[in-house]
Design an enzyme around this catalytic site. Sequence first.
Site, short mmCIF file in Angstrom:
data_model
loop_
_atom_site.label_atom_id
_atom_site.label_comp_id
_atom_site.label_asym_id
_atom_site.label_seq_id
_atom_site.Cartn_x
_atom_site.Cartn_y
_atom_site.Cartn_z
N TYR A 108 26.32 -9.17 -7.80
CA TYR A 108 25.65 -10.01 -6.81
C TYR A 108 26.45 -11.30 -6.64
O TYR A 108 27.67 -11.27 -6.74
CB TYR A 108 24.17 -10.23 -7.18
CG TYR A 108 23.39 -10.59 -5.94
CD1 TYR A 108 23.28 -9.67 -4.90
CD2 TYR A 108 22.83 -11.84 -5.76
CE1 TYR A 108 22.63 -9.99 -3.73
CE2 TYR A 108 22.17 -12.17 -4.59
CZ TYR A 108 22.08 -11.25 -3.58
OH TYR A 108 21.45 -11.57 -2.41
N ARG A 161 22.78 -13.25 8.72
CA ARG A 161 23.06 -14.49 7.99
C ARG A 161 23.25 -14.14 6.52
O ARG A 161 22.41 -14.41 5.68
CB ARG A 161 21.92 -15.48 8.19
CG ARG A 161 22.24 -16.89 7.75
CD ARG A 161 21.03 -17.53 7.15
NE ARG A 161 20.54 -16.76 6.02
CZ ARG A 161 20.39 -17.25 4.78
NH1 ARG A 161 20.68 -18.50 4.51
NH2 ARG A 161 19.93 -16.49 3.80
N LYS A 179 20.76 -6.52 -4.48
CA LYS A 179 19.43 -7.03 -4.84
C LYS A 179 18.64 -5.98 -5.61
O LYS A 179 17.97 -6.30 -6.61
CB LYS A 179 18.66 -7.41 -3.57
CG LYS A 179 19.10 -8.72 -2.93
CD LYS A 179 18.45 -9.90 -3.61
CE LYS A 179 18.77 -11.19 -2.87
NZ LYS A 179 18.14 -12.37 -3.48
N GLU A 250 15.65 -9.92 3.79
CA GLU A 250 16.79 -10.57 3.12
C GLU A 250 17.87 -10.95 4.13
O GLU A 250 18.32 -10.11 4.93
CB GLU A 250 17.38 -9.63 2.07
CG GLU A 250 18.41 -10.26 1.18
CD GLU A 250 17.82 -11.31 0.24
OE1 GLU A 250 18.51 -12.29 -0.04
OE2 GLU A 250 16.66 -11.13 -0.20
N ASP A 251 18.27 -12.21 4.11
CA ASP A 251 19.41 -12.70 4.89
C ASP A 251 19.26 -12.47 6.39
O ASP A 251 20.21 -12.07 7.08
CB ASP A 251 20.72 -12.11 4.37
CG ASP A 251 21.13 -12.73 3.04
OD1 ASP A 251 20.40 -13.59 2.54
OD2 ASP A 251 22.19 -12.36 2.49
N ASP A 273 12.77 -13.34 0.66
CA ASP A 273 13.30 -13.92 -0.56
C ASP A 273 14.01 -15.24 -0.30
O ASP A 273 13.97 -16.14 -1.13
CB ASP A 273 14.26 -12.93 -1.23
CG ASP A 273 14.72 -13.40 -2.60
OD1 ASP A 273 13.85 -13.81 -3.40
OD2 ASP A 273 15.93 -13.39 -2.86
N ASP A 274 14.67 -15.37 0.84
CA ASP A 274 15.37 -16.62 1.15
C ASP A 274 14.40 -17.78 1.33
O ASP A 274 14.75 -18.93 1.07
CB ASP A 274 16.22 -16.45 2.42
CG ASP A 274 17.23 -15.33 2.28
OD1 ASP A 274 18.08 -15.42 1.39
OD2 ASP A 274 17.14 -14.35 3.04
N ASN A 413 25.50 -20.70 -1.87
CA ASN A 413 26.46 -19.74 -2.39
C ASN A 413 27.05 -18.96 -1.23
O ASN A 413 26.52 -18.98 -0.13
CB ASN A 413 25.81 -18.83 -3.44
CG ASN A 413 24.57 -18.12 -2.94
OD1 ASN A 413 24.59 -17.51 -1.87
ND2 ASN A 413 23.49 -18.22 -3.69
#
Length: 557
Positions: A108, A161, A179, A250-251, A273-274, A413
């Site tokens: 990850y 993203r 993940k 996610e993202d 999650d973000d 990150n």
Amino acid sequence: MPQNLPGSPLPGPLPEWFPRGVALLRDPALNKGSAFSQRERDMLGLCGLLPPHVSTQEEQVERVLGNFRRIDSPLERYIMLQALQDRNEALFYRVIMENPDETMPVIYTPTVGLACQQYGHIYRSPRGLYVSAADRGKVSSVLRNWPYRDARIIVVTDGERILGLGDLGASGMGIPIGKLALYTSCAGVHPRRCLPVMFDVGTNNESLLEDPLYLGLRQRRVTGAEYDELMAEFLEATQEVFPGIAVQFEDFANHNAFRLLQEYRDRIPCFNDDIQGTAAVTVSGVLSALRASGGALSDQTFLFLGAGEAARGIADLLTTAMMDAGMDELSARQRCWMVDSRGLVVRSRIALAEHKRPYAHEHPPVESFTEAVEILRPTAIIGVGAVANAFTREVIETMTRLNERPIVFALSNPTSKSECTAEEAYAWSDGKALFASGSPFDPVEIEGRRFVPRQGNNSYVFPGVGLGAVTVQASRITDSMFMAAARALADSVDAADLEQGSLYPSLHRVREVSLQIAVAVARIAFAEDLAGIPEPADLEAMMREQMYDPAYVSYVG
């Protein structure tokens, strides 16, 4: 194919579907490689297909680590571990679980970002499920092609993203895969219950569209009603094919992330999650920092660099935590400020994005983050805007002048996007900073004192949340569950951690921490009448029994 969960031997005689010979060696869920016993080799058609020596799993781990450590390139290490996952799942998870500090930054963040950038060039074998704009009208049929009927958690991205790297289209599949590997290694969610999904609606990344090795749809992104209709079809199909399955967004880009969460959070068990996972891990870090400094949450002022999904989620959960500590909502929100690419987010700004409005306060415009630090005098700065090196020496020194123990969270990150390094934060604050980061940093020596910074990594939170939610069959995943997760994580940090500057526990303890988070989440589900099972007498014991152990099992008596 039927599965016996989690990781226990198959009862009785082997069923008809159980593979033999080469087919068994090519099934990563069942393959043990050189560890098949002689009796298994005799009974399962493996004689002659393996070297004569029967290895232990420990010997295999040693072999894998030896090869892993001889590789200098993080990307090549990623490829090696992906190949291991594709041929021997149990061994892959044993290696990850026993060596998290070495391997988790590879499977990850930060290495997964580079892997996504190169995804079409390093692709080896299929993993996960692709739902594309070309599948409109038949998404449920696509989901039924997944071979494991007991899937309980989906991690889905549309690749717009990815981390701080932007639009990577279908190359973002590395994120759901990574993940879900953490769901298993950190919280023991069985691999068969994990389903990575790429929601491919195209990409606006011209370099990918021109790359002959790009694996996604070669078109610009679908937007508007067409996007929403495909997403609705997908989410409805998830509940039809896998009733009650949890969905982790996610993202996704800001313009989709907030509205999708708002649209579906009260309809299916889902979370972002973000927004929510990042919030929980950050609030936990703040609670740990305040234990170290002796400060009160109600006395803090938070300044975010970034005003997107992560900033909004963290600010919302901080507001909840401050309200729990006795503040009214308005006063709590006014303790959180944000700086975006246009400067300080203030109420007078024209065309302010909806998700920023709750934290747009009355204040004259301020152009720079450095100036905002000087004027607002925050006790904590939180970097979530992927602006590399934004926490300059001037910023850190100003924070140290204003605060005895400044809280400095450089959470962006991969590492190339980090607002500052651990060494910079400690050196420029004379060792006073309470530091956490989004990417891993080595220990730092400052004037004879050794600091051990730890990642404010979502992997501390989302695996436990998922384990708790799916074990009790929660019909919804609520903000109160993430608040409970934040407090459980903070409670796991001991005095020895704080003494060395660690605001999070060692990754070697992550499975036990995830268990405690899962129990806390499950208790909220029962309290809020969201659980789909009766409450057991011993919730922790039930949860522990559900956790996958990647030890080999015998296939023959």
